[in-house]
Scaffold this active site. Sequence first.
Site, mmCIF file in Angstrom:
data_model
loop_
_atom_site.group_PDB
_atom_site.id
_atom_site.type_symbol
_atom_site.label_atom_id
_atom_site.label_comp_id
_atom_site.label_asym_id
_atom_site.label_seq_id
_atom_site.Cartn_x
_atom_site.Cartn_y
_atom_site.Cartn_z
ATOM 1 N N HIS A 1 16.003 -3.071 23.642
ATOM 2 C CA HIS A 1 15.098 -4.252 24.352
ATOM 3 C C HIS A 1 13.412 -4.803 23.404
ATOM 4 C CE1 HIS A 1 12.065 -2.681 26.927
ATOM 5 N NE2 HIS A 1 12.833 -1.907 27.543
ATOM 6 N N ASP B 1 9.115 2.669 23.950
ATOM 7 C CA ASP B 1 9.936 1.689 25.015
ATOM 8 C C ASP B 1 9.343 0.287 24.700
ATOM 9 O OD1 ASP B 1 11.108 0.261 27.290
ATOM 10 O OD2 ASP B 1 9.043 0.647 28.809
ATOM 11 N N GLU C 1 13.744 -7.956 29.059
ATOM 12 C CA GLU C 1 13.965 -7.112 29.546
ATOM 13 C C GLU C 1 13.379 -6.705 30.785
ATOM 14 O OE1 GLU C 1 14.443 -2.930 31.777
ATOM 15 O OE2 GLU C 1 13.005 -3.651 30.099
ATOM 16 N N GLU C 2 12.018 -6.763 30.395
ATOM 17 C CA GLU C 2 10.669 -6.090 31.461
ATOM 18 C C GLU C 2 10.358 -6.931 32.056
ATOM 19 O OE1 GLU C 2 9.917 -3.080 30.914
ATOM 20 O OE2 GLU C 2 9.429 -2.308 28.862
ATOM 21 N N ASP D 1 17.587 3.078 25.473
ATOM 22 C CA ASP D 1 16.106 1.931 26.046
ATOM 23 C C ASP D 1 15.153 3.897 27.665
ATOM 24 O OD1 ASP D 1 14.298 1.415 27.176
ATOM 25 O OD2 ASP D 1 14.682 -0.638 28.231
ATOM 26 N N HIS E 1 5.092 2.108 29.693
ATOM 27 C CA HIS E 1 4.340 0.912 30.586
ATOM 28 C C HIS E 1 3.024 0.921 30.760
ATOM 29 C CE1 HIS E 1 8.063 -0.598 32.969
ATOM 30 N NE2 HIS E 1 8.446 -0.668 31.847
#
Length: 475
Positions: free
Chosen positions: A298, A310, A344-345, A372, A444
């Site tokens: 992603h 990520d 995606e997130e 991922d 994140h």
Amino acid sequence: MGLLQLLALVSLLIQATAFTSQEPARPGPTAQPIASPSPTPTPLPPPTVKIDAYRTAAARIIGAAVTSDRAYTKLAHLTDHIGHRLSGSKSLERAIEWAISEMKRDGLENVRGEKVMVPHWVRGEESLEMLRPAPGKLTMLGLGNSIGTSAEGITAEAVVVRDFGELEKLGEGARGKIVVYNAPYTNYGATVLYRLQGASRAARYGAVGALVRSITPVSLQTPHTGAMQYDPAQPKIPVAAITIEAAELLQRMNDRGDHPKLRLKMEAKFLPDAESANVIAELKGSEKPDEIVLISGHYDSWDVGQGAHDDGGSCIVVWEAARLLKELGLRPRRTIRVVLYTNEENGLRGGNAYRDTHREELAKHVLAIEADSGVYRPEGFGLVATAPLQVRANLQEIAKLLSGIGADRIAASGGGADIGPIMREGVIGASLDVEGSHYFDIHHTAADTLDKVNPQDLALCVATVAVMAYVVADI
Ligand SMILES: [Zn+2]
């Protein structure tokens, strides 16, 4: 050749040729023992594929991947020059335009963006302040999809719980308070429930705000954002992540009866949906072009850090895997399709749109791989637990071509968020599995930046995906 010798050789090759100006902050691959294959409950049938004819191609792919700096150079451009890529942001759209033009320059085929409308959540300014007993700022990050506060913010006493059980016991004691979840990390799947559900479960008892201990095993005052979800049956209250340090501080104050008082300010809000796109590129199959091996990641990220692990790194891995095969003149019988999903997130709109747009050809998807989990040293693939045993036996056989770089494990389960929608339609899915001990340290956060990416590990990920995709597409 043993793994350690090979890694030593790879290190030498890389130091001698490619990455001298780009040494990572982190040292090279650690000499960890290779994990033993995950136990598979049922004995596997003998493989129906023969891999001997692919040994030369696999060696060429691995050799080319580990002596190329193109994956790292691409990731450096994406992270340092474009930056993080939240859905709806200009930087995500710049990243998409750049990928499409570069993929065309790389000579990949059918390069295109497939339009997807995505949610557009913006963070705005935000802060968390302790008013008593020890006035000062606390480090925080609003959770994605959260509503904001009024301009004055929410001023309320904090009440700290270690888990949902303590919240239930507290019950009406949460009314008018900011509920703080101080749930220690066990594993991502279990602990992330506090991030996803914490706000609505506290709102049910009248809480006016919620704070969630970051979903991570370790912290250097690092808050971790991520998506939250409102239960439509409960009032919406603002929710933010705090650091482990802040959660523990508030826990101590709570347990001493200090009744800490906080002020939470957040400007978070949704703007109208924005136009975005899934990026698609192919290496067209020579004999069965309508049969597809999909390799994907992603492309969106959170709005902090650079989305290096990520999931920018994985996007570069699948893209480079296809480019490398093209460069080596290895055109498989079936088509290899690269997909970089948008959103995606905080929405999964990209994965859902792929399923809807390609519904007619899903039956022709031979395998869908999603990467991922960061671009650390590859260990192999996780194959969906429901895959037919013959498929498992054959992938395990093909993975032997990756034993020289320690990436030959086929784990008992796997898949991915973005390929979830097509897996539910029957496509066999797999994940790229990597050494995962440090992924959630930076996941994140503002610390998910290029310096955390080891160029050697990145190159080995390219090799792993390229060998598996090529052989599955050709065999
Ligand atoms: Zn991700």
